[in-house]
Design an enzyme around this catalytic site. Structure first.
Site, mmCIF file in Angstrom:
data_model
loop_
_atom_site.group_PDB
_atom_site.id
_atom_site.type_symbol
_atom_site.label_atom_id
_atom_site.label_comp_id
_atom_site.label_asym_id
_atom_site.label_seq_id
_atom_site.Cartn_x
_atom_site.Cartn_y
_atom_site.Cartn_z
ATOM 1 N N LYS A 22 0.827 -1.205 0.000
ATOM 2 C CA LYS A 22 0.000 0.000 0.000
ATOM 3 C C LYS A 22 0.860 1.254 0.000
ATOM 4 O O LYS A 22 0.603 2.205 -0.747
ATOM 5 C CB LYS A 22 -0.926 -0.039 1.216
ATOM 6 C CG LYS A 22 -1.801 1.201 1.389
ATOM 7 C CD LYS A 22 -1.344 2.024 2.556
ATOM 8 C CE LYS A 22 -2.302 3.183 2.822
ATOM 9 N NZ LYS A 22 -1.690 4.197 3.706
ATOM 10 N N ASN A 23 1.903 1.280 0.829
ATOM 11 C CA ASN A 23 2.722 2.485 0.939
ATOM 12 C C ASN A 23 3.568 2.743 -0.304
ATOM 13 O O ASN A 23 4.076 3.851 -0.484
ATOM 14 C CB ASN A 23 3.617 2.418 2.181
ATOM 15 C CG ASN A 23 2.825 2.579 3.465
ATOM 16 O OD1 ASN A 23 1.702 3.077 3.451
ATOM 17 N ND2 ASN A 23 3.390 2.150 4.580
ATOM 18 N N ARG A 94 -4.063 10.468 2.574
ATOM 19 C CA ARG A 94 -2.821 11.106 2.992
ATOM 20 C C ARG A 94 -1.844 11.244 1.829
ATOM 21 O O ARG A 94 -1.181 12.270 1.669
ATOM 22 C CB ARG A 94 -2.180 10.282 4.120
ATOM 23 C CG ARG A 94 -0.909 10.911 4.681
ATOM 24 C CD ARG A 94 -1.199 12.209 5.391
ATOM 25 N NE ARG A 94 -0.010 13.009 5.616
ATOM 26 C CZ ARG A 94 -0.032 14.236 6.083
ATOM 27 N NH1 ARG A 94 -1.168 14.827 6.346
ATOM 28 N NH2 ARG A 94 1.078 14.914 6.267
ATOM 29 N N CYS A 118 -5.160 9.116 7.967
ATOM 30 C CA CYS A 118 -5.341 8.813 9.386
ATOM 31 C C CYS A 118 -4.838 9.959 10.255
ATOM 32 O O CYS A 118 -3.819 10.573 9.967
ATOM 33 C CB CYS A 118 -4.577 7.532 9.746
ATOM 34 S SG CYS A 118 -5.155 6.075 8.862
ATOM 35 N N ASP A 308 4.409 1.826 11.524
ATOM 36 C CA ASP A 308 3.160 1.213 11.069
ATOM 37 C C ASP A 308 2.917 -0.161 11.682
ATOM 38 O O ASP A 308 1.826 -0.720 11.525
ATOM 39 C CB ASP A 308 3.149 1.083 9.541
ATOM 40 C CG ASP A 308 2.769 2.372 8.842
ATOM 41 O OD1 ASP A 308 2.392 3.337 9.524
ATOM 42 O OD2 ASP A 308 2.841 2.420 7.594
ATOM 43 N N ILE A 330 8.117 8.339 15.766
ATOM 44 C CA ILE A 330 7.688 8.959 14.508
ATOM 45 C C ILE A 330 6.383 9.716 14.715
ATOM 46 O O ILE A 330 6.273 10.903 14.391
ATOM 47 C CB ILE A 330 7.507 7.890 13.399
ATOM 48 C CG1 ILE A 330 8.717 6.949 13.351
ATOM 49 C CG2 ILE A 330 7.248 8.559 12.054
ATOM 50 C CD1 ILE A 330 10.018 7.596 12.999
#
Length: 421
Positions: A22-23, A94, A118, A308, A330
């Site tokens: 996904k990223n 995002r 998010c 994550d 983070i």
């Protein structure tokens, strides 16, 4: 309203295949704009973020053939024009800021609504703005959007030092600089595998990017780029989520399509807890694991423990013995899953942005809500561990990032369903 309902407490076994990252894909799709040609992406996950990106691309004029059952997108960007992008879709996403780098690189201007996604606390785009300014673009802030345009004829390469290690800013700078005049050097660049994946695609499209995956990236700008075919890397965060689930409730579970090197720090924590693993070339088998030990976790930039994954591993920690802590360096406010887990009976709390847990805990099914993507994943795992029925609302967060999650979990024996209420 859609909800996920889980009847928990059942052991699982079988194989879970991992989808494309996904990223990565949320940057790869905007990156195709740079080509002014046809780009084929394979291994694309069937998630709502991809659907939103495809819709935005089509609004800009892209012609897209979709076969998400086979994980394929064929994107023709020859008819794309730079136009103000729709606030509603952008606000839910995002990664919408990647359109800035791609549009600026190809057209010399971009107008993009402010990004959503998010709510994990402050995630400023100052680093992006600083990089674009250094390359020769100016920003005009509008009410719900920002407009970027090149000062002069084109972007011009330069040396850019990232004050903070940032995946998004590194990728965005890479996209814009790939079409700038001359050499751009990114110092203190992020090193995540997804950055290498994006660099691989745009290099296949004709870009000249060197050093992706290190902290210094060199980009020599090119005048034009062409079509290419690219396969998205496996999703290391999805893999980590299911590895943690398998460690908590598995009687032998194989996670397929995994790149071990992308998960070394995460796997090291599993092994420190006492989880039994067999690591193969492109899969990891998780053995039935008992008598787990508590550990302390600190999330840091890659190759350290991924932010994550601190939420998805939390339910597994609640099965260990002893006290432990989680510190996210983070996103310090990434703690919204804690009160939901406490509602299920977890002995867990937040103290000065540090998560403290005392385990083992016996979780009980409850009505909980996902407050963000990875918190939602944690609640799914907690629901599978818990005795009784768990009902999760706000599942649109989960569907943003987990491809066919219901089907994958059902296949290994989870009693889970998607309902409409």
């Amino acid at each position: 309203m859609k909800k996920i309902v889980i009847n928990g407490g059942k052991r699982i076994s079988g194989t879970i295949p991992i989808s494309g990252a996904k990223n990565s894909v949320v940057a790869l799709i905007p990156a195709t704009i740079l080509a002014n040609d046809v780009v084929t992406l394979e291994g694309v996950p069937d998630i709502s973020d991809v659907a939103s990106l495809v819709e935005i691309m089509e609004i800009m004029g892209a012609k897209i053939e979709r076969n998400l059952e086979e994980g394929r997108l064929v994107i023709d960007t020859r008819s794309v024009v730079s136009r103000p992008l729709p606030y509603g879709k952008i606000n839910s996403l995002r990664a919408s800021y990647y359109f800035n780098g791609a549009l600026l690189g190809r057209f010399g201007q971009a107008t993009v609504g402010l990004p959503g996604g998010c709510d994990l606390g402050p995630r400023p785009t100052d680093l992006h703005d600083k990089a674009f300014k250094a390359l020769g673009a100016k920003k005009i802030q509008e009410e719900e959007a920002e407009h970027l345009e090149v000062i002069g004829d084109s972007l011009v390469g330069t040396t850019i030092y990232m004050d903070v290690v940032s995946v998004g800013a590194t990728i965005n700078t890479m996209l814009a600089a790939s079409r700038a005049k001359g050499l751009t050097i990114i110092e203190n660049a992020a090193r995540e595998p997804e950055i290498i994946d994006v660099a691989t695609l745009i290099n296949n499209m004709g870009a000249q990017v060197r050093g992706a995956g290190t902290d210094i990236i060199r980009i020599t700008g090119v005048d034009e780029m062409h079509g290419a075919q690219h396969t998205v890397i496996p999703d290391r965060i999805e893999a980590g989520t299911y590895l943690a689930l398998a460690a908590a409730m598995g009687d032998g579970v194989i996670i397929e399509n995994v790149i071990y090197e992308h998960l070394e720090s995460f796997i090291a924590k599993l092994e420190e807890m006492g989880v039994g693993l067999t690591i193969r070339e492109d899969s990891i088998e998780v053995h039935k694991s008992e008598n787990l030990k508590s550990v302390n976790i600190t999330s840091v930039p890659y190759p350290g423990f991924a932010t994550d994954l601190q939420q998805p591993i939390t339910p597994l920690l609640l099965k260990a013995k002893g006290r432990g802590s989680i510190v996210d360096t983070i996103y310090q406010k990434r703690v919204n899953h804690v009160p939901e887990l406490a509602r299920m009976g977890a002995n867990i709390s937040v103290l000065d942005d540090r998560i403290i847990y005392d385990a083992p805990n016996e979780l009980t099914g409850s009505c909980v809500q996902a407050t963000d993507l990875r918190a939602g994943a944690a609640l799914v795992t907690a629901g599978i561990i818990a005795s009784g029925t768990t009902k999760i609302s706000n599942i649109e967060f989960i569907l943003r990032g987990y491809d066919h999650i219901i089907e994958k979990l059902t296949a290994v024996g989870v009693d889970i369903q998607l309902i409409e209420e």
